[in-house]
Design an enzyme around this catalytic site. Structure first.
Site, mmCIF file in Angstrom:
data_model
loop_
_atom_site.group_PDB
_atom_site.id
_atom_site.type_symbol
_atom_site.label_atom_id
_atom_site.label_comp_id
_atom_site.label_asym_id
_atom_site.label_seq_id
_atom_site.Cartn_x
_atom_site.Cartn_y
_atom_site.Cartn_z
ATOM 1 C CB CYS A 62 -96.980 13.176 -6.251
ATOM 2 S SG CYS A 62 -98.342 13.737 -5.214
ATOM 3 N N GLY A 63 -95.822 12.433 -3.064
ATOM 4 C CA GLY A 63 -96.147 11.759 -1.813
ATOM 5 C C GLY A 63 -97.634 11.535 -1.616
ATOM 6 C CG HIS A 64 -100.354 14.711 -0.855
ATOM 7 N ND1 HIS A 64 -100.605 14.397 0.460
ATOM 8 C CD2 HIS A 64 -99.875 15.981 -0.844
ATOM 9 C CE1 HIS A 64 -100.302 15.432 1.236
ATOM 10 N NE2 HIS A 64 -99.854 16.398 0.459
ATOM 11 C CB CYS A 65 -99.610 10.505 -6.260
ATOM 12 S SG CYS A 65 -99.895 12.132 -7.006
#
Length: 531
Positions: A62-65
């Site tokens: 996950c990019g946001h993670c």
């Protein structure tokens, strides 16, 4: 704004990084850079034995993670440096699927705060300071006690924005209103003082509230009735710069704040637009503080450039303007011409506030051969004429070109069009809902199928099997068949109304609350009418 991390926190991060160890052999809880690594076997004990635990449910891809990870580590280090008992934990939800399901995880990252084992939703920011401020507010007094001028100066110097309440009697009704506002405002630290020397130092006589900041006018003095709701509005209106530049750090503060109307100013730094127009923007913004935010977006950045697509803008239109109003649905407004002078900006915003502007809706040009095939092509300009024709039942697919389910449905829908192309009472049509908007119809997920019934123009949504047989029965029964929605096919959009989420949306990713990436193996992608 201040940048960098205090030396004490950096040292804590270094120490943590150098000692990724098992915190307790019996509990089998590993500490990774100051963060508890939680699994199904240790989760309950960790959240019950520790009074306060913030837990991140994440996915490695996950990019946001990935963006949150270093901020999470900084927050853990900051709490250690402060001697706090608050713990940060993380769960790899792709490995601990049962644990994620048990806690209702629908998107990544999801953060939940556990108080003695009982969870509450985390609604703070994703920068280290935001995380720490939120946790300290939830676990301690809403406002820090300030007992001297030295305390006040240190408090003001510590953060970009702080709010201090000046109350000789901290049990007064006004002081209680201030503390109530402090307890519900998580973005910034509040302090409270009764010290005479502090009153004198900052020129306060009687009860008062002052917001201190390191930008624009440096401080704002509250002048209204001391009521919780008004204090919250005061903080919202003054805690951001007159003109806010959109980036990952400011996104949640801009779009998750109290002020829901925003002037978006699209500029290119490379072309010198910031230097040419920023002072006019600041000048115009002063008159609308508390009513509307002025937000600049640098279109040189790849992520931000994609936002232009959402607004139907071309690169040649930069510098350009849009006003958005975030309510249940997002309304967009475009000026008759792009005038970025102070008077031009003022006039555009005032016309919006006066209700004189009509919503700007995206529309494609109508193809000359729009009705050549079995499936007719609709755009905004011909939609009403075709769909609301009372002489024929019209089934419309609202689709997105990048939507996986839309691509799967396409050959079936073409077969359906061929099947009914000679039927005088049934018409099959489709519309690219990413490029065409309708004032009367808002699409929440792709694909959406709606039947516009003849004679009555009643609209019936199809939620049945996406098969030629199922769609045919739906049409042949006048919209009766196919009303049971399959659990795994349509995913509603519950996303945050931010341009950060929009960037992911335009890349073909799904989005859920707080800009998160959808947990959706089927691949449905949400519609763009809500940010």
């Amino acid at each position: 704004m201040r940048v960098g991390v205090p030396v004490t926190i950096l040292l804590a991060i270094v120490a943590i990084t150098a000692t990724t160890v098992t915190a307790n052999e019996e509990d089998n809880i590993t500490i990774d850079e100051g963060v508890l690594v939680l699994t199904k076997t240790n989760f309950v004990k960790a959240t019950e034995d520790n009074e306060f635990v913030l837990v991140e449910f994440y996915a490695p891809w996950c990019g946001h993670c990935k963006a949150l990870a270093p901020e999470y580590v900084k927050a853990a280090a900051s709490l250690i440096e402060k001697g706090s008992d608050i713990k940060l934990g993380k769960v790899d939800a792709t490995e601990e699927t049962e644990l994620a399901e048990e806690h209702g995880v629908r998107g990544y990252p999801t953060l939940k705060f556990f108080r003695s084992g009982k969870p509450v939703e985390y609604n703070g920011g994703r920068q280290a300071d935001d995380i720490v401020n939120w946790l300290l507010k939830k676990t301690g007094p809403p406002a820090k006690a300030i007992g001297s001028v030295e305390d006040a100066k240190a408090f003001i110097e510590e953060k970009t924005v702080v709010i201090i309440g000046f109350f000789k009697d901290q049990e007064s009704a006004a002081a209680k209103e201030f503390l109530s506002a402090a307890s519900t405002t998580d973005d910034h630290p509040f302090g409270i003082t009764s010290d005479d020397a502090v009153f004198t130092e900052y020129g306060v006589s009687g009860e008062g509230i002052v917001l201190f900041k390191d930008f624009d006018e440096k401080k704002n003095v509250y002048e209204g009735e001391i009521e919780e709701s008004e204090i919250i509005k005061f903080v919202a209106a003054n805690s951001l710069p007159l003109v806010v530049d959109f980036n990952h750090e400011t996104a949640s503060k801009i779009f998750g704040g109290e002020i829901k109307s925003h002037l978006l100013i699209f500029l290119s730094k490379e072309a010198g637009h910031y230097d040419a127009h920023i002072e006019a923007c600041r000048g115009a913004a002063k008159a609308f503080k508390g009513q509307l935010l002025f937000v600049t977006i640098n279109t040189d950045e790849e992520d931000h450039a994609r936002i232009l697509e959402f607004f139907g803008m071309k690169k040649e239109e930069v510098p350009g303007l849009r006003i958005i109003k975030l309510e249940e649905d997002m309304a967009k407004y475009k000026p008759a011409k792009y005038d970025l002078s102070e008077s031009g900006l003022t006039s555009f915003v005032q016309s919006f506030l006066d209700g004189k502007l009509k919503q700007h809706l995206l529309s494609q040009e109508l193809p000359e051969d729009w009705d050549k095939e079995g499936v007719k092509v609709l755009v905004s300009s011909n939609f009403d004429e075709v769909a609301f024709n009372k002489g024929v039942d019209v089934l419309v697919e609202f689709y997105a070109p990048w939507c996986g389910h839309c691509k799967q449905l396409a050959p079936i829908f073409d077969q359906l069009g061929d099947k009914f192309k000679d039927n005088d009472e049934i018409l099959i049509a489709k519309m690219d809902a990413t490029a065409n908007e309708l004032e009367h119809t808002k699409i929440q997920s792709f694909p959406t199928l709606k039947l516009y019934k003849k004679e009555t123009n009643e609209v019936v949504e199809y939620n049945g099997e996406r098969t030629l047989e199922g769609l045919s029965k739906f049409l042949e029964t006048g919209g009766v068949y196919g009303q049971a929605a399959p659990d795994d096919e349509v995913v509603d959009y519950n996303g945050a109304r931010t341009l950060e989420a929009l960037s992911d949306f335009l890349e073909g990713k799904s989005a859920v609350e707080e800009d998160d990436e959808e947990v959706d193996e089927e691949g449905d992608v949400p519609a763009k009418d809500e940010l």
